[in-house]
Design an enzyme around this catalytic site. Structure first.
Site, mmCIF file in Angstrom:
data_model
loop_
_atom_site.group_PDB
_atom_site.id
_atom_site.type_symbol
_atom_site.label_atom_id
_atom_site.label_comp_id
_atom_site.label_asym_id
_atom_site.label_seq_id
_atom_site.Cartn_x
_atom_site.Cartn_y
_atom_site.Cartn_z
ATOM 1 N N GLU B 200 -13.386 42.792 25.536
ATOM 2 C CA GLU B 200 -14.595 42.331 24.994
ATOM 3 C C GLU B 200 -15.813 42.876 26.091
ATOM 4 O O GLU B 200 -15.132 43.403 27.385
ATOM 5 C CB GLU B 200 -14.626 40.929 25.512
ATOM 6 C CG GLU B 200 -15.492 39.797 24.664
ATOM 7 C CD GLU B 200 -15.107 38.469 24.713
ATOM 8 O OE1 GLU B 200 -14.974 37.714 23.745
ATOM 9 O OE2 GLU B 200 -15.155 37.882 25.930
ATOM 10 N N HIS B 208 -25.200 30.961 33.114
ATOM 11 C CA HIS B 208 -24.652 30.053 32.143
ATOM 12 C C HIS B 208 -26.090 29.378 31.385
ATOM 13 O O HIS B 208 -26.578 28.508 32.279
ATOM 14 C CB HIS B 208 -23.594 29.170 32.492
ATOM 15 C CG HIS B 208 -23.301 27.993 31.404
ATOM 16 N ND1 HIS B 208 -22.000 28.127 30.895
ATOM 17 C CD2 HIS B 208 -23.770 27.232 31.093
ATOM 18 C CE1 HIS B 208 -22.037 27.012 29.912
ATOM 19 N NE2 HIS B 208 -22.906 26.679 29.773
ATOM 20 N N ASN B 290 -20.551 23.124 21.899
ATOM 21 C CA ASN B 290 -19.934 22.093 22.217
ATOM 22 C C ASN B 290 -20.394 20.840 21.123
ATOM 23 O O ASN B 290 -21.612 20.821 21.032
ATOM 24 C CB ASN B 290 -20.204 21.500 23.518
ATOM 25 C CG ASN B 290 -19.744 22.349 24.521
ATOM 26 O OD1 ASN B 290 -20.095 22.425 25.452
ATOM 27 N ND2 ASN B 290 -18.262 22.842 24.346
ATOM 28 N N ARG B 292 -20.830 17.864 20.539
ATOM 29 C CA ARG B 292 -20.691 16.640 21.270
ATOM 30 C C ARG B 292 -21.571 16.257 22.154
ATOM 31 O O ARG B 292 -22.363 17.293 22.511
ATOM 32 C CB ARG B 292 -19.303 16.044 22.062
ATOM 33 C CG ARG B 292 -19.141 17.364 23.170
ATOM 34 C CD ARG B 292 -18.253 17.189 24.110
ATOM 35 N NE ARG B 292 -17.604 18.263 24.631
ATOM 36 C CZ ARG B 292 -18.400 18.677 25.838
ATOM 37 N NH1 ARG B 292 -19.418 18.056 26.318
ATOM 38 N NH2 ARG B 292 -17.681 20.013 26.323
ATOM 39 N N VAL B 295 -22.031 16.110 29.414
ATOM 40 C CA VAL B 295 -22.223 15.319 30.792
ATOM 41 C C VAL B 295 -23.598 15.598 31.176
ATOM 42 O O VAL B 295 -24.216 14.365 31.790
ATOM 43 C CB VAL B 295 -21.017 16.096 31.713
ATOM 44 C CG1 VAL B 295 -21.520 15.315 32.962
ATOM 45 C CG2 VAL B 295 -19.654 15.653 31.394
ATOM 46 N N ARG B 338 -23.170 16.366 40.009
ATOM 47 C CA ARG B 338 -21.924 15.871 39.539
ATOM 48 C C ARG B 338 -21.109 15.335 40.894
ATOM 49 O O ARG B 338 -20.525 15.952 41.393
ATOM 50 C CB ARG B 338 -21.001 16.408 38.785
ATOM 51 C CG ARG B 338 -21.580 16.981 37.355
ATOM 52 C CD ARG B 338 -20.381 17.569 36.547
ATOM 53 N NE ARG B 338 -21.104 18.222 35.436
ATOM 54 C CZ ARG B 338 -20.232 18.736 34.208
ATOM 55 N NH1 ARG B 338 -19.062 18.454 34.266
ATOM 56 N NH2 ARG B 338 -20.830 19.093 33.256
#
Lengths: 153, 458, 458, 153
Positions: B200, B208, B290, B292, B295, B338
């Site tokens: 890759e 990110h 994702n 869903r 967080v 977090r």
């Protein structure tokens, strides 16, 4: 912690002439208080039969209160291992698997819990006699709910 | 609209969903393991069902237990939160079979996007930029050389069965490629019993960036802008923010539009997040979707003013999205830390009794948490105890508020990651938004942290 | 910019100012009475000084103690919060003499606007709508009849020395005017030893609307829209919101512009609030100006995204306002409930030990408080223990969030006004925004609540 | 913790003639009470010197710890009634109003606290002898700070 462990602890309580013994670990709590032991600090919890302390105490929401049982006889409480709808007999209208007074063997089916359309047979964990039935036919049960009390042979 | 929603989760996210349901006038059912009997999500749901012992596999991960709990309480929908069964196509399927609405995408979409190879092909087809790669294991040295030439440098060799950095090699020259492929194969064979590797393009120190989307069952899909989550440790995000300090409005609109198109192409409904790597020259590479709630959804809620969980519930009930793309405006800057129950230096978990808990208020502060004074943080589940989210007119104000909020937070009895967060918030590179997925290495206790450079963000 | 600010206050507002200072990198000095030794504002200030015993007159109201505390700590500014010395022209003057910046308007402006009669004249001159009245005591029956004709009906007769509804009469016909004036005079004479009464137009069931302004020392004044505070009990506000549900944009801009002009006319600097009554036909009547930060400032911060306390500090330090009028945009709806330590039915104070305290988070919730688990609410000071502020895209969402937040708030050990707030939040008139300053009467325990109808809001 | 551990603990309880024993660690809790053991409600606070109670206890942050004084002699502590800057003498360079050993009368000036440019004379509250000076000249004091200790006649 199983019944044998509890028996061993009770031996020790007798041997050392203890008034009280308490152990708590991993969500399990066992408390033993000998009959006749004076207790000063806290109010005495009402209606707690001395032997009831032997039953593994479930951390799940309390089901119906245990009915009074004969003193001095080990009592096993069968709790719901899964959540679902409880059936006391194999089919509607047929005889219940077990009632108060029924003699039961280890491995014998005591009831059925339906979860996701699957019928899960709940087996007895010891030989003995049904001392109490805590649940009603067709009602939902949660994990840990008390189902039966068995007077252990 | 639903009458009763079962929340198949625990902790702060279960409370978050309860909040949304209460605001919408929907009844809630909490499920809990024996370890969570005294949790606030049990206290504040309208009904609650104990579904098993502390071990997740026997409680929060048990599809039969959760479906049974929904059936005995008559819940007409299940919100899975994040983690646990939130990306379980199986749970979504069983829900369908049992006529319970799963608050998330359809099982087919979850399955498609959960399979890395299939997701990659679907995204490529939909025009989403993907990381160039060998599209499967290389068949030997010659094949590797040929593919390597096509892909360009630098490359990364990865074990198909890989994980934890083993069977990985970064290739910076064509000359070293055959040697490194062979070494990776040997290592993979030894570690996993399977020597297959693939190639890759390797992205150096990527950021990110992820795009939040919402889709309904009427073909409407909108994006709510991006979040930057480059501050992470072993792929665990620690600080997230919205918007990203480096995206131009043009990039934002272009990437957003691409993602919306791709989501429409796979008939995506409900909330979802498309994750990307951003390299130093402004190229995005698709990582994964994702399927869903995330967080870090609160940072997006802060800058858009939307309630993502309510939108999830609305679209699952068949309603249209309450907003069109033109209604969505990004205002100010939001940041999330977090707070984990863990040692801030060596990262070991620190469960136990919280003897004192107090968090300041003031403008621009949102706390999503399930803990309180005299509450026990269970060792059975993940260590997240609170999400501290701050909002400011700009990034500097959001950071200043985060700092004073964390400084004035009192959590006694257990260790938390707050001291680590405060160190990050004082880092000149962080303040200048010079961050990437390797940024956290400087805060790692082990000197072998370099190994993490091999792993891109996931 | 200031290096060190002394906060001449306690409780949640002291913490609120500490938050702003920390975000701006300014050191803080807390002052405290012996009763507040363990308060969070002492814990989170950089320095702290005990200024006296529990009694406010000997501590928080003692100008010498506060100035001395500023001098021994080298503070270069004092933020007075609200209440206590916040509207003390004397403190502002002493600060000037001691070369300490008072974070508020100049002593002259405080003095002018603190004198009801002078303020009224100044506002009238500046074109602010004021309540028509006799501008002083009536000199007898004939004078009263003449003035009554000029003012129009209904009227209210008020004792100059009055208070508590005594010496007050509402006049609805010209015929009854002489009789009622005489009766009021007799009652005033008996009650206060002074029979002087004055006449004022009586506003039936008014709404309380107030405009937040900010001014700097460079002649810039902006308004941040209005707040509606009609839900009050004996002039104590219980629930405030922004914007008002009944103001049109045109009214908002017109009233805002009028207030800004008036503030410029008196050379107003720093934060201030112009309070008005709004009658049923859309007329505003000036009540008074609060020359300080208000308890309810957070609702304005929520809908504007501004930090009013930071602006106060900036302009006191001589900087320009960070916003122009055109930058200020009202977005969404915010609401504040003042949670008091008091019986929710009979309103008796309920100080004592808070044994458990937990407030939920989630989107759109701000909690400004100084209490925590195992903290004692002192009987010496006012009963406000927490301000719960919620934000929503519209009024309904703000209310739904308030409801679920209060329902999920745990405060054990003392009684609080939360049950009362929840009853108000369920009231059909409240939900329809049909509120006025008499609204709270339906929640009052005493059956003589009608008396309150006589008193307009202050 | 297994049965052997419990046995060992019980041995220790017997050996040391304990009435009660309790241990709690890492989620494990064991409590033992011997039969016939009386239960004492709370520990008696020890080491509270009778004389210390005479000093007005300041709620302000503690100043320097009181120096040891002769037992049995009543000690009065003079605390700052206002916040400000403390001066031990009337003018810079002049003799202090009071030092350790100085005989003082009720109403005698002990020091000055400057607040808002006003010099506030702080008077002694009793007759006696200065036993300690807790503050330095020219330093700030808070309300309630200890200034002097006086051995009361």
């Amino acid at each position: 912690m199983n019944l044998d462990d509890i028996k061993d602890i009770l031996e020790l309580v007798r041997e050392h002439d203890l008034a009280e013994f308490e152990i708590e670990r991993d969500g399990l709590k066992v408390r033993i208080r000998k009959a006749g032991a004076a207790y000063v600090a806290a109010p005495v919890p009402a209606g707690l039969a001395p032997m009831a302390a032997m039953a593994p105490v479930s951390a799940a929401p309390a089901g119906p209160a245990p009915q009074p049982v004969d003193q001095g006889v080990p009592l096993a409480v069968i709790t719901a291992p899964i959540v679902g709808t409880l059936y006391l007999s194999a089919e509607p209208g047929s005889r219940p698997f077990a009632e108060v007074g029924t003699r039961v063997k280890k491995g014998q089916v005591l009831c059925i819990i339906e979860a996701m359309k699957l019928m899960n047979e709940i087996e007895c964990e010891c030989d003995g006699e049904i001392a109490a039935v805590y649940v009603d036919n067709g009602h939902p049960v949660q994990f840990g709910d008390r189902l039966f009390a068995v007077k252990v042979d | 609209m639903f009458k009763k929603i079962l929340i198949a989760n625990r902790g702060e996210i279960a409370l978050r969903v309860i909040c949304a349901c209460r605001e919408m006038g929907i009844k809630t059912v909490a499920v809990y393991s024996q370890a969570d009997e005294h949790s606030l999500h049990v206290r504040f749901a309208d009904e609650d069902v104990c579904i098993g012992p502390a071990r997740s596999a026997d409680s929060y991960l048990s599809v039969p237990a959760i479906i049974s709990a929904a059936e005995i309480t008559g819940a007409d929908a299940i919100h899975p939160g994040y983690g646990f069964l939130s990306e379980s196509a199986y749970l979504a399927e069983v829900c369908e079979a049992c006529h319970i609405k799963f608050i998330g995408p359809s099982p087919n979409v979850i399955r498609l996007l959960g399979d890395k190879a299939r997701a990659r092909r679907a995204m490529k087809k939909a025009g989403v930029p993907i990381l160039p790669g060998s599209d499967g294991p290389v068949r030997g040295e010659e094949d590797a050389i040929k593919i390597g030439k096509e892909l360009g440098l630098p490359l990364i060799v990865k074990a198909v069965a890989g994980g934890g950095g083993r069977g990985m090699r970064i290739v910076r020259t064509q000359e070293e490629l055959p040697k490194l492929v062979k070494a990776a194969m040997r290592e993979a064979e030894a570690a996993f019993g399977l020597g297959d590797v693939y190639l890759e393009r390797y992205v150096e120190a990527p950021r990110h960036i992820e795009i939040q989307i919402l889709g309904d069952h009427h073909g409407n899909v909108v994006h709510l802008g991006e979040r930057e989550c480059s501050v992470q440790r072993r792929h665990q995000k620690l600080i997230e923010e919205a918007p990203s300090a480096v995206l131009t409005n043009k990039q934002r609109h272009k990437l957003g539009a691409t993602v919306v198109e791709a989501a429409r192409a796979v008939e995506y409904s409900n909330a979802g997040t498309f994750e990307f790597l951003l390299d130093g020259t402004g190229n995005f590479y698709f990582l994964e979707v994702n399927t869903r709630l995330q967080v870090e959804h609160p940072v997006t809620e802060f800058v858009t003013g939307l309630d993502i969980v309510k939108e999830q519930i609305r679209v699952a009930a068949g309603e249209r999205l309450s907003v069109r793309q033109s209604d969505i405006e990004i205002r100010g800057h939001a940041m999330e830390c977090r707070v984990n129950a863990e040692d801030p230096v060596v990262f070991t978990p620190s469960p136990g009794l919280i003897t004192a808990y107090s968090v300041p208020g003031g403008p621009g502060v949102r706390i999503d948490s399930f803990v309180h004074s005299d509450c026990t943080v269970s060792p059975y589940y993940d260590s997240l105890i609170a999400k501290v989210i701050t909002y400011g007119r700009d990034r500097n104000e959001a950071i200043a508020r985060m700092k004073r909020t964390l400084e004035m937070t009192v959590i006694e009895g257990i260790k938390t990651s707050i001291p680590l967060h405060l160190r990050i918030l004082d880092d000149p590179d962080f303040l200048a938004a010079r961050i990437n997925t390797s940024f956290m290495e400087r805060f790692m206790p082990d000197k072998h942290a370099g190994k993490n450079k091999l792993a891109e963000s996931a």
